[in-house]
Design a protein around this motif. Structure first.
Motif, PDB file in Angstrom:
ATOM      1  N   VAL A  45       0.916  -1.145   0.005  1.00  0.00           N
ATOM      2  CA  VAL A  45      -0.024   0.035   0.001  1.00  0.00           C
ATOM      3  C   VAL A  45       1.067   1.267  -0.155  1.00  0.00           C
ATOM      4  N   THR A  46       0.712   2.132  -1.183  1.00  0.00           N
ATOM      5  CA  THR A  46       1.575   3.141  -1.195  1.00  0.00           C
ATOM      6  C   THR A  46       0.806   4.283  -1.552  1.00  0.00           C
ATOM      7  N   ARG A  47       1.541   5.632  -1.802  1.00  0.00           N
ATOM      8  CA  ARG A  47       0.722   6.654  -2.378  1.00  0.00           C
ATOM      9  C   ARG A  47       0.744   6.563  -3.909  1.00  0.00           C
ATOM     10  N   ASN A  48      -0.339   7.198  -4.340  1.00  0.00           N
ATOM     11  CA  ASN A  48      -0.367   7.306  -5.776  1.00  0.00           C
ATOM     12  C   ASN A  48       0.257   8.489  -6.536  1.00  0.00           C
ATOM     13  N   THR A  49       1.301   9.060  -5.866  1.00  0.00           N
ATOM     14  CA  THR A  49       2.292  10.244  -6.406  1.00  0.00           C
ATOM     15  C   THR A  49       3.604   9.659  -6.280  1.00  0.00           C
ATOM     16  N   GLU A  50       4.461  10.354  -7.012  1.00  0.00           N
ATOM     17  CA  GLU A  50       5.972  10.356  -6.842  1.00  0.00           C
ATOM     18  C   GLU A  50       6.358  11.188  -5.526  1.00  0.00           C
ATOM     19  N   TYR A  51       7.377  11.141  -4.943  1.00  0.00           N
ATOM     20  CA  TYR A  51       7.973  11.769  -4.060  1.00  0.00           C
ATOM     21  C   TYR A  51       8.214  13.584  -4.440  1.00  0.00           C
ATOM     22  N   GLY A  52       7.463  14.297  -3.706  1.00  0.00           N
ATOM     23  CA  GLY A  52       7.819  15.492  -4.206  1.00  0.00           C
ATOM     24  C   GLY A  52       6.735  16.132  -5.004  1.00  0.00           C
ATOM     25  N   GLU A  53       6.070  15.255  -5.641  1.00  0.00           N
ATOM     26  CA  GLU A  53       4.865  15.623  -6.448  1.00  0.00           C
ATOM     27  C   GLU A  53       3.421  15.514  -6.357  1.00  0.00           C
ATOM     28  N   THR A  54       2.504  16.349  -6.687  1.00  0.00           N
ATOM     29  CA  THR A  54       1.228  16.450  -6.384  1.00  0.00           C
ATOM     30  C   THR A  54       0.146  15.622  -7.447  1.00  0.00           C
ATOM     31  N   ALA A  55       0.689  15.636  -8.673  1.00  0.00           N
ATOM     32  CA  ALA A  55       0.129  14.676  -9.726  1.00  0.00           C
ATOM     33  C   ALA A  55       0.140  13.414  -9.304  1.00  0.00           C
ATOM     34  N   PRO A  56      -0.858  12.745  -9.564  1.00  0.00           N
ATOM     35  CA  PRO A  56      -1.033  11.255  -9.354  1.00  0.00           C
ATOM     36  C   PRO A  56      -0.390  10.568 -10.731  1.00  0.00           C
ATOM     37  N   TYR A  57       0.211   9.292 -10.382  1.00  0.00           N
ATOM     38  CA  TYR A  57       0.804   8.396 -11.617  1.00  0.00           C
ATOM     39  C   TYR A  57      -0.390   8.146 -12.538  1.00  0.00           C
ATOM     40  N   THR A  58       0.009   8.136 -13.925  1.00  0.00           N
ATOM     41  CA  THR A  58      -1.168   8.342 -14.924  1.00  0.00           C
ATOM     42  C   THR A  58      -1.302   6.815 -15.507  1.00  0.00           C
ATOM     43  N   ASP A  59      -0.400   6.073 -15.078  1.00  0.00           N
ATOM     44  CA  ASP A  59      -0.225   4.475 -15.581  1.00  0.00           C
ATOM     45  C   ASP A  59      -0.668   3.434 -14.582  1.00  0.00           C
ATOM     46  N   THR A  60      -1.218   3.692 -13.409  1.00  0.00           N
ATOM     47  CA  THR A  60      -1.760   2.902 -12.303  1.00  0.00           C
ATOM     48  C   THR A  60      -3.248   3.201 -11.983  1.00  0.00           C
ATOM     49  N   MET A  61      -3.832   2.126 -11.573  1.00  0.00           N
ATOM     50  CA  MET A  61      -5.296   2.444 -11.255  1.00  0.00           C
ATOM     51  C   MET A  61      -5.322   2.785  -9.644  1.00  0.00           C
ATOM     52  N   PRO A  62      -5.545   3.917  -9.206  1.00  0.00           N
ATOM     53  CA  PRO A  62      -5.696   4.324  -7.796  1.00  0.00           C
ATOM     54  C   PRO A  62      -6.683   3.562  -6.832  1.00  0.00           C
ATOM     55  N   ASP A  63      -6.720   2.970  -5.718  1.00  0.00           N
ATOM     56  CA  ASP A  63      -7.188   2.881  -4.623  1.00  0.00           C
ATOM     57  C   ASP A  63      -8.098   1.410  -5.173  1.00  0.00           C
ATOM     58  N   SER A  64      -7.018   0.532  -5.849  1.00  0.00           N
ATOM     59  CA  SER A  64      -7.495  -0.776  -6.227  1.00  0.00           C
ATOM     60  C   SER A  64      -6.065  -1.506  -6.350  1.00  0.00           C
ATOM     61  N   TRP A  65      -6.088  -2.766  -6.170  1.00  0.00           N
ATOM     62  CA  TRP A  65      -4.939  -3.528  -6.304  1.00  0.00           C
ATOM     63  C   TRP A  65      -4.497  -3.552  -7.799  1.00  0.00           C
ATOM     64  N   ASN A  66      -3.312  -3.353  -8.196  1.00  0.00           N
ATOM     65  CA  ASN A  66      -2.577  -3.497  -9.160  1.00  0.00           C
ATOM     66  C   ASN A  66      -1.589  -4.676  -9.364  1.00  0.00           C
ATOM     67  N   ASP A  67      -1.596  -5.488 -10.408  1.00  0.00           N
ATOM     68  CA  ASP A  67      -0.673  -6.489 -10.363  1.00  0.00           C
ATOM     69  C   ASP A  67       0.703  -6.123 -11.073  1.00  0.00           C
ATOM     70  N   LEU A  68       1.673  -5.738 -10.140  1.00  0.00           N
ATOM     71  CA  LEU A  68       3.042  -5.375 -10.734  1.00  0.00           C
ATOM     72  C   LEU A  68       3.880  -6.443 -11.284  1.00  0.00           C
ATOM     73  N   MET A  69       3.929  -7.268 -10.590  1.00  0.00           N
ATOM     74  CA  MET A  69       4.417  -8.622 -11.173  1.00  0.00           C
ATOM     75  C   MET A  69       4.042  -9.622 -10.335  1.00  0.00           C
ATOM     76  N   PRO A  70       4.392 -11.000 -10.835  1.00  0.00           N
ATOM     77  CA  PRO A  70       3.929 -12.287  -9.986  1.00  0.00           C
ATOM     78  C   PRO A  70       4.406 -12.111  -8.825  1.00  0.00           C
ATOM     79  N   GLY A  71       3.177 -12.299  -7.859  1.00  0.00           N
ATOM     80  CA  GLY A  71       3.561 -12.216  -6.369  1.00  0.00           C
ATOM     81  C   GLY A  71       3.689 -10.892  -5.597  1.00  0.00           C
ATOM     82  N   VAL A  72       3.508  -9.897  -6.441  1.00  0.00           N
ATOM     83  CA  VAL A  72       3.498  -8.379  -5.985  1.00  0.00           C
ATOM     84  C   VAL A  72       2.083  -7.639  -6.525  1.00  0.00           C
TER      85      VAL A  72
END
Length: 91
Positions: A45-72
């Motif tokens: 569980v992490t923030r949907n922004t980069e350190y020091g930024e206010t704009a959210p990531y554009t390539d992730t789905m916020p507030d739900s589980w994203n499969d980053l890689m198998p097992g993560v």
């Protein structure tokens, strides 16, 4: 979520991939999950922004589980979903 029989590890970390500006903690967690995801299922569980930024990531789905890689799986929490009650529900 489909059970794999592996032990589950829930991690709360301020910043995680695809972020990189927070430096060492991001790399340490990425290396740990990369090396141990064959033996454990990581739920991060992490923030949907980069350190020091206010704009959210554009390539992730916020507030739900994203499969980053198998097992993560990563939950990129938006600011309005970053609360104690939400975290208690996740636990």
């Amino acid at each position: 979520m489909k059970s794999t029989g592996k032990k589950k590890i829930l991690v709360f970390i301020d910043w995680y991939l695809p972020g990189y500006k927070a430096g060492g903690p991001v790399r340490s967690m990425a290396n740990m999950t990369g090396h141990l995801s064959g033996d454990f299922d990581f739920y991060i569980v992490t923030r949907n922004t980069e350190y020091g930024e206010t704009a959210p990531y554009t390539d992730t789905m916020p507030d739900s589980w994203n499969d980053l890689m198998p097992g993560v799986k990563v939950c990129y929490a938006s600011e309005d979903q970053s609360s104690l009650s939400v975290w208690k529900h996740l636990i």
